[in-house]
Write a protein that holds these residues in place. Structure first.
Motif, PDB file in Angstrom:
ATOM      1  N   GLY A  60       4.807   5.629  -4.900  1.00 12.60           N
ATOM      2  CA  GLY A  60       4.531   5.637  -6.328  1.00 12.60           C
ATOM      3  C   GLY A  60       4.253   7.019  -6.888  1.00 12.60           C
ATOM      4  N   THR A  61       3.723   7.925  -6.080  1.00  9.38           N
ATOM      5  CA  THR A  61       3.413   9.286  -6.535  1.00  9.38           C
ATOM      6  C   THR A  61       4.379  10.325  -5.981  1.00  9.38           C
ATOM      7  OG1 THR A  61       1.905   9.583  -4.659  1.00  9.38           O
ATOM      8  CG2 THR A  61       0.969   8.704  -6.688  1.00  9.38           C
ATOM      9  N   VAL A  87       0.837  -1.205   0.000  1.00  7.07           N
ATOM     10  CA  VAL A  87       0.000   0.000   0.000  1.00  7.07           C
ATOM     11  C   VAL A  87       0.863   1.244   0.000  1.00  7.07           C
ATOM     12  CG1 VAL A  87      -1.675   1.309   1.349  1.00  7.07           C
ATOM     13  CG2 VAL A  87      -1.958  -1.157   1.062  1.00  7.07           C
ATOM     14  N   PHE A  88       1.928   1.244   0.787  1.00  9.55           N
ATOM     15  CA  PHE A  88       2.802   2.413   0.853  1.00  9.55           C
ATOM     16  C   PHE A  88       3.442   2.693  -0.504  1.00  9.55           C
ATOM     17  CE2 PHE A  88       6.953   4.345   1.503  1.00  9.55           C
ATOM     18  CZ  PHE A  88       6.636   5.430   2.297  1.00  9.55           C
ATOM     19  N   ARG A  89       3.886   1.645  -1.172  1.00  8.98           N
ATOM     20  CA  ARG A  89       4.525   1.847  -2.469  1.00  8.98           C
ATOM     21  C   ARG A  89       3.543   2.379  -3.504  1.00  8.98           C
ATOM     22  NH1 ARG A  89       8.259  -3.603  -2.483  1.00  8.98           N
ATOM     23  NH2 ARG A  89      10.126  -2.649  -1.593  1.00  8.98           N
ATOM     24  N   GLU A  90       2.306   1.922  -3.441  1.00 16.62           N
ATOM     25  CA  GLU A  90       1.328   2.336  -4.444  1.00 16.62           C
ATOM     26  C   GLU A  90       0.814   3.753  -4.186  1.00 16.62           C
ATOM     27  OE1 GLU A  90      -1.689  -0.592  -4.359  1.00 16.62           O
ATOM     28  OE2 GLU A  90      -0.437  -2.199  -5.166  1.00 16.62           O
ATOM     29  N   THR A  91       0.508   4.065  -2.919  1.00 14.18           N
ATOM     30  CA  THR A  91      -0.171   5.333  -2.620  1.00 14.18           C
ATOM     31  C   THR A  91       0.786   6.456  -2.238  1.00 14.18           C
ATOM     32  OG1 THR A  91      -0.471   4.708  -0.299  1.00 14.18           O
ATOM     33  CG2 THR A  91      -2.201   4.091  -1.841  1.00 14.18           C
ATOM     34  N   VAL A  92       1.987   6.119  -1.764  1.00 14.06           N
ATOM     35  CA  VAL A  92       2.918   7.156  -1.311  1.00 14.06           C
ATOM     36  C   VAL A  92       4.146   7.198  -2.205  1.00 14.06           C
ATOM     37  CG1 VAL A  92       4.304   8.001   0.605  1.00 14.06           C
ATOM     38  CG2 VAL A  92       2.098   6.929   1.047  1.00 14.06           C
ATOM     39  N   ASN A 140       4.535  14.305  -7.066  1.00 19.38           N
ATOM     40  CA  ASN A 140       4.136  15.310  -6.074  1.00 19.38           C
ATOM     41  C   ASN A 140       5.274  16.269  -5.765  1.00 19.38           C
ATOM     42  OD1 ASN A 140       1.582  14.195  -5.872  1.00 19.38           O
ATOM     43  ND2 ASN A 140       2.134  12.868  -4.157  1.00 19.38           N
TER      44      ASN A 140
END
Length: 291
Positions: A264-265, A257-262, A269
């Motif tokens: 990864g972007t 989840v961390f790699r996808e939502t944080v 950002n």
């Protein structure tokens, strides 16, 4: 004058050897398990030291970002575009970042000292650690398979099983001690100072009053205690395996989840924040929030 020898005829010698051999095998298994635990302990300390090193690098990187923001905010204030409040916020953030760097250095030093202690070095002689944390981890096997492997491979359980066998051998030994033993002997003497008498003795001891009840009861209690220890250790092992597997799965999901939502972007950002801050669309306090 005579001499006699009591000979055990109920196999006591073999039973003593079996009991002693079982205890020795159990101790060897416990030593082997201790080696496994030491290996795991060293590996855990090594991984935590690598983690502390990477967190230290991250803290220093963050400090550089905050310092750059503070310098940029100072230039904005000198040019009349910024505010003293934003500059003070940046300076406070810079102080916190410096504190995090110092804490990260202390944590890394403590982690390296733990590694030194685990491998038998003096804590003052901190080892250099080489290597990187892996980018990904394999998925864990199903819980039933993990439990089956633990039950088959854990040497502390094997030691308890061996101790049960040794306790059974000691019980058989104590039971055999109640059997009569053969007594053989020879004697020589003179009767009334006139005639030499040579005598050969042979007989059985009769344990009329001592049937070794205490030794048998103690051996039987030790056998039951060893069986109870094995049952308790088996339950504890199942709990340990279930807890470890649950933590592993939860950590794996959190990492994904961390790699996808944080992570990864993150690059996208960061680029948007830099452009917005440079164009004056974001204040320094808002940049701190994004940071």
């Amino acid at each position: 004058v005579g001499i006699s020898q009591e000979v055990e005829i109920a196999g006591q010698r073999g039973k003593r050897i079996a009991a002693a051999s079982g205890s020795l095998d159990a101790m060897r298994l416990r030593v082997s398990r201790a080696r496994q635990e030491l290996t795991a302990s060293v590996g855990e300390a090594f991984v935590l030291a690598l983690q502390a090193r990477e967190l230290g690098e991250l803290a220093r990187f963050e400090q550089e970002i905050v310092r750059s923001l503070a310098e940029f905010e100072q230039r904005r204030l000198d040019a009349g575009a910024g505010t003293l409040l934003d500059l003070n916020l940046e300076r406070a953030a810079e102080g916190r970042a410096q504190r995090q760097v110092e804490l990260a250095i202390a944590a890394e030093t403590a982690a390296r000292a733990t590694v030194a202690e685990r491998i038998g070095l003096s804590p003052a002689d901190l080892p250099r650690l080489e290597g990187e944390l892996p980018e990904s981890w394999p998925s864990a096997a199903p819980l039933p398979a993990l439990e089956a492997r633990a039950l088959n491979q854990r040497q502390d359980l094997a030691a308890l099983n061996t101790e049960i066998e040794a306790a059974a051998a000691r019980l058989r030994l104590e039971q055999s001690l109640a059997a009569p033993n053969l007594v053989l002997g020879v004697a020589t003497g003179r009767e009334a100072d006139r005639e030499d008498l040579d005598t050969v003795l042979a007989g059985l001891t009769i344990p009329l009053f001592n049937r070794n009840q205490g030794g048998i009861a103690t051996a039987r209690a030790n056998q039951e205690s060893a069986a109870a220890d094995l049952a308790l250790a088996t339950l504890a092992l199942r709990s340990e395996v279930a807890t470890a597997a649950s933590r592993y799965q939860a950590t794996t999901r959190a990492l994904a989840v961390f790699r996808e939502t944080v992570a990864g972007t993150l690059d996208e950002n960061l680029e948007l924040v830099q452009k917005s801050f440079a164009s004056g669309k974001l204040r320094a306090s808002e940049v701190l929030v994004f940071r």
